[in-house]
Design a protein around this motif. Sequence first.
Motif, PDB file in Angstrom:
ATOM      1  N   ILE A 195      -2.467   7.792   0.375  1.00  0.00           N
ATOM      2  CA  ILE A 195      -3.386   8.082  -0.720  1.00  0.00           C
ATOM      3  C   ILE A 195      -4.701   8.614  -0.156  1.00  0.00           C
ATOM      4  O   ILE A 195      -5.286   8.009   0.741  1.00  0.00           O
ATOM      5  N   PRO A 196      -5.162   9.765  -0.661  1.00  0.00           N
ATOM      6  CA  PRO A 196      -6.377  10.384  -0.135  1.00  0.00           C
ATOM      7  C   PRO A 196      -7.611   9.522  -0.362  1.00  0.00           C
ATOM      8  O   PRO A 196      -7.690   8.776  -1.345  1.00  0.00           O
ATOM      9  N   PRO A 212       0.856  -1.175   0.000  1.00  0.00           N
ATOM     10  CA  PRO A 212       0.000   0.000   0.000  1.00  0.00           C
ATOM     11  C   PRO A 212       0.904   1.241   0.000  1.00  0.00           C
ATOM     12  O   PRO A 212       2.079   1.130   0.361  1.00  0.00           O
ATOM     13  N   PRO A 213       0.372   2.384  -0.404  1.00  0.00           N
ATOM     14  CA  PRO A 213       1.251   3.569  -0.520  1.00  0.00           C
ATOM     15  C   PRO A 213       2.008   3.903   0.758  1.00  0.00           C
ATOM     16  O   PRO A 213       3.154   4.354   0.707  1.00  0.00           O
ATOM     17  N   ILE A 267      -0.226   5.582 -10.250  1.00  0.00           N
ATOM     18  CA  ILE A 267      -0.411   4.141 -10.019  1.00  0.00           C
ATOM     19  C   ILE A 267      -1.419   3.899  -8.895  1.00  0.00           C
ATOM     20  O   ILE A 267      -2.370   3.121  -9.033  1.00  0.00           O
ATOM     21  N   PHE A 268      -1.231   4.596  -7.781  1.00  0.00           N
ATOM     22  CA  PHE A 268      -2.108   4.322  -6.631  1.00  0.00           C
ATOM     23  C   PHE A 268      -3.505   4.918  -6.823  1.00  0.00           C
ATOM     24  O   PHE A 268      -4.493   4.346  -6.365  1.00  0.00           O
ATOM     25  N   ALA A 269      -3.579   6.062  -7.521  1.00  0.00           N
ATOM     26  CA  ALA A 269      -4.901   6.631  -7.763  1.00  0.00           C
ATOM     27  C   ALA A 269      -5.713   5.696  -8.649  1.00  0.00           C
ATOM     28  O   ALA A 269      -6.908   5.461  -8.417  1.00  0.00           O
ATOM     29  N   ALA A 270      -5.053   5.108  -9.658  1.00  0.00           N
ATOM     30  CA  ALA A 270      -5.746   4.160 -10.526  1.00  0.00           C
ATOM     31  C   ALA A 270      -6.204   2.954  -9.722  1.00  0.00           C
ATOM     32  O   ALA A 270      -7.343   2.487  -9.857  1.00  0.00           O
TER      33      ALA A 270
END
Lengths: 330, 289, 436
Positions: free
Chosen positions: C352-353, C282-283, C380-383
């Motif tokens: 990540i928000p 995870p981020p 990457i994490f937003a996707a």
Amino acid sequence: MTATTTVAEGAPRREQGGGHHGGRPAPDPWRSRLCRWDLRYSPYAFVAPFFLFFTVFGLFPLLYTGWASLHRIELTSPGRTEWVGLHNYARLLGNEFFWNALRNTATIGVLSTVPQLLMALGLAHLLHYRLRAATFWRVALLTPYATSVAAATLVFVLLYGRDYGMVNWALRGVGIGPVDWQSGTWSSQIAVSSIVIWRWTGYNALIYLAAMRAVPDDLYEAAALDGASRARQFRHVTLPALRPTVLFTVVVSTIGATQLFGEPLLFGGAGGQKGGASRQFQTLGLYLYEQGWFNFHLGRACAVAWSMFLILLLIAAVNALLARRLRQDR
Amino acid sequence: MTATVPARRRPGLARAGRQLHAGPFAYAVLALFTAGSLFPLVWTAVAASRDDTRLARTPPPLWFGGNLPANLARAWGEAGMGLALANTVLVAGTIALGTVLFCTVAGFAFAKLRFRFRGALLLLTVGTMMVPPQLSVVPLFMVIARLGWTDHLQAVVLPTLVSAFGVFFMRQFLVEALPGELVEAARMDGASSWRLVWHVVFPVARPAMAVLGMLSFVQAWNDFFWPVVALTQENPTVQVALTGLGRGYVPDQAVIMAGALLGTLPLLLAFTFFGKQIVGGIMRGAVKG
Amino acid sequence: MTPGYRARPRRRAVFLAVAAVLVLGAALLGGCARGDGGRGRTTVTIGTFGVFGYQQAGLYREYERLHPDVAVKESVIERNDAYYPQLLTHLAAGSGLLDIQAVEVGDIHELATAQGGLFEDLSAAKGVHRRDWLPWKWEQATTRDGRTIGLGTDIGPIAMCYRKDLFRRAGLPTAREAVGRLWAGDWRKYLTTGLAYKKRAPAGTVFTDSAAGIYNASVHGYAERYYDRRSRPIWSNSPAVRASWELAVRAARDGLTARLKQFEKPWDQAYANGRFATVACPPWMLGYIKEKSGPAGKDKWDVAPAPRPANWGGSFITVPKAARHKAAAVDLAVWLTAPAQQARLFERQASIPSTPASYAMPEVRDAHNPYFGGAPTGAIFAAAARAVPTLVYGPKEQQIGGAFTDVGIPQVEQQGKPPGAGWRAAQQEIENAVDE
């Protein structure tokens, strides 16, 4: 009423010598009443502060816990309590995890207490010799006692690391394969015990040493004159004289072992309350903590606590019985 | 002591008495155990003087590196050690003094005075020693909360201000050390119970009081479970402050070890400087059963 | 004269001791009247587990600048398993609570269902717009009667961190798109890659860190895991648990894991020694990896998409009704979780928000991580976050998850027990935990 009272009231007053404390007036009724009150009530005043604090911060929690152990209480919804009678206890008796924790507490207790007290006895014997720098040895052996459980366990966890710990590194040096200290049943229990042993051996050694020094020299001399060897002297003079001290340390260590908590908790790292994946080093203290603070079953945790309490009372009773038998034998 | 040794003692006869000099074997064993006692502490300092990555390597570091001041400074700042140490001194000091005073008078009453329910009360006291401390936390916290004391130091001080162990300890000591004749003689002099405590009991009990004070102090210093519940990082004791340590971005092992060192150091220093007195106290005050 | 009647100096010592007790006691009582931040300011206290990064990102300072009458004070407990019980104890006693209390995603459902009444309803607070948040994030903190007791902070969409250098030496592709294609869509392909790695593994390395890590990454990609949508327990037979368990056990039995427990010291140390090639991340784990791998790991790590989208972890902040400064606390909580502040937190802390509006902000959109070979971590994490299904949570989520990751899987992986025994142990563990 009591013996002390009789002495104070019935004994003839001694003549005052030099008037050091000022002349005492002839017995006057008011004074003697004061005196009687003092004798009758002072003992209560002496124990009062202790029992006051004890009632608020010790007895109330104890009784509350007893009450709670008969209820279903969840920390997640503490407003809801429900009477369940002895259900929590019945459930414990049928619970494999409880018996496992009891077994572990006993084995870790033996693993930590027996070597600890034996080594302490041996060290005390050595410290009893005339030594150069006697104070240094004593202080050095006592230092682990000044370390907190948290600090001590932190270090030992690093030392006992499976892949990068110093203990395994040293063992590899002598050709012994890496030991997974945390995963194995015996290895983990030995590791946890070693922390306890490390912290308490020196302290117990000093207690034994104090007791040894109180043994009158003429006992040894008599034994020596009888031609007793040093080992025989140790067995027939030192040990019997030490018996009450040994009993005291055994009692205190047993209580400590039954309540063992911080060392296994921190040794286990995250999820330490389980005492390992197979609960291989979960003690009763940890089981209680897990039930109450991780599964949030407060009622059940209280039942574990009272069970521990009862187990200790049982041990104490057996202990007292043995002590009496020993005394009679003598 | 030596003067009383009879001259006719055969030389070389084995005697387990103290007069016997220790042989090389005794020194070797003592040295071994001393090394074992000191090693984890020394290694804490070694670890605290390295950096996190070095601690991960094998072979593990065996000697000091150069990061000790930096790690200590970080631990001091992150954990708020200044306040924590001051708080802990206050807490442990109060507990030690309170325990000594209250437990000595109570122990004296149990040892030498007769009163109704003495046996029952003593049994109750000894019984409390067996209550697991983890157990009382919830009800205890309720009491503290009712009094509005959460996050205040008295929440940690008062529940441990007396100890059942202390009472039991003092009783055991005074039963032996305080001769009944002394008490009776003072009584016959017309001394009140309070004067008796002041002039007879305290002087006799002094060594045991010193030991009990030291034990309580060390224990209060290292107490961890209850303070963590009752206090927060805003007003912590040392052990509470340490739980917040290594919270920096990622827990840094070297800094955590530095914190552990900081929390232990005051007691270690006390043991170094007053070791003789502390050991002497234990020797004189130890319970003889 | 009676012996024992001498002791003048001792008398003084005892007197001193008594006096000291009294003085200390008085100091203690005197020391208790703590002010309220001083200088007439309101001190809002906030309690978190681990680092949330508000302090580090300068958000408190900025808020204090915007509100000169407010001071913010943070209190951190390192681990949630110490933090949450304390929070529960304080809730039970109705005392000792801070103005804002953070809550982990695994615990929020329990609080919302059993003790929702003890928290402020934040859905009605000024400046709160429900549509700012990912719908599932909002749902998780909402009680059955429609009160929302916590505002979402970060979430934990999962990617796969991998070591380029080790992949190259094992003959595997190293570009992040190519690596993502190796296992796209199916965790079983990830294990196949692992077997390929094992055949040519650089000496002293293994494919991944821990079987429990694979389990977590896989199981959190399913909507229904331990409870179905109607809150019925399904932990013994849900496809999510079955499939993830199979994966984890196979990875362990095939020797693809380093047999480590995540977030323990040996895990940290394994990073420094470059012991494993992949880890589901995870981020919030990126910073951890960077710190623990040290300078030696720079440009060796990279980030690729995970086989399937999943969310692991994330938090909320709540305002207990017993808080001392409720209004100020609500205000601060709303501000801290607004999209702009969440975006800034990502910049500093890589959290990540939970507010999709943040993803378009430059702090997230343009974010690249230099340590991880300049990977576009924001994208990457937003996707990944957008593709995460709505996860269904239930009571005792932490304990149930822990039964698999701390008991069942380690029994197989570290203690070498047969999978059947591990499975039974995990199930027994759950029964013990949920049984009331």
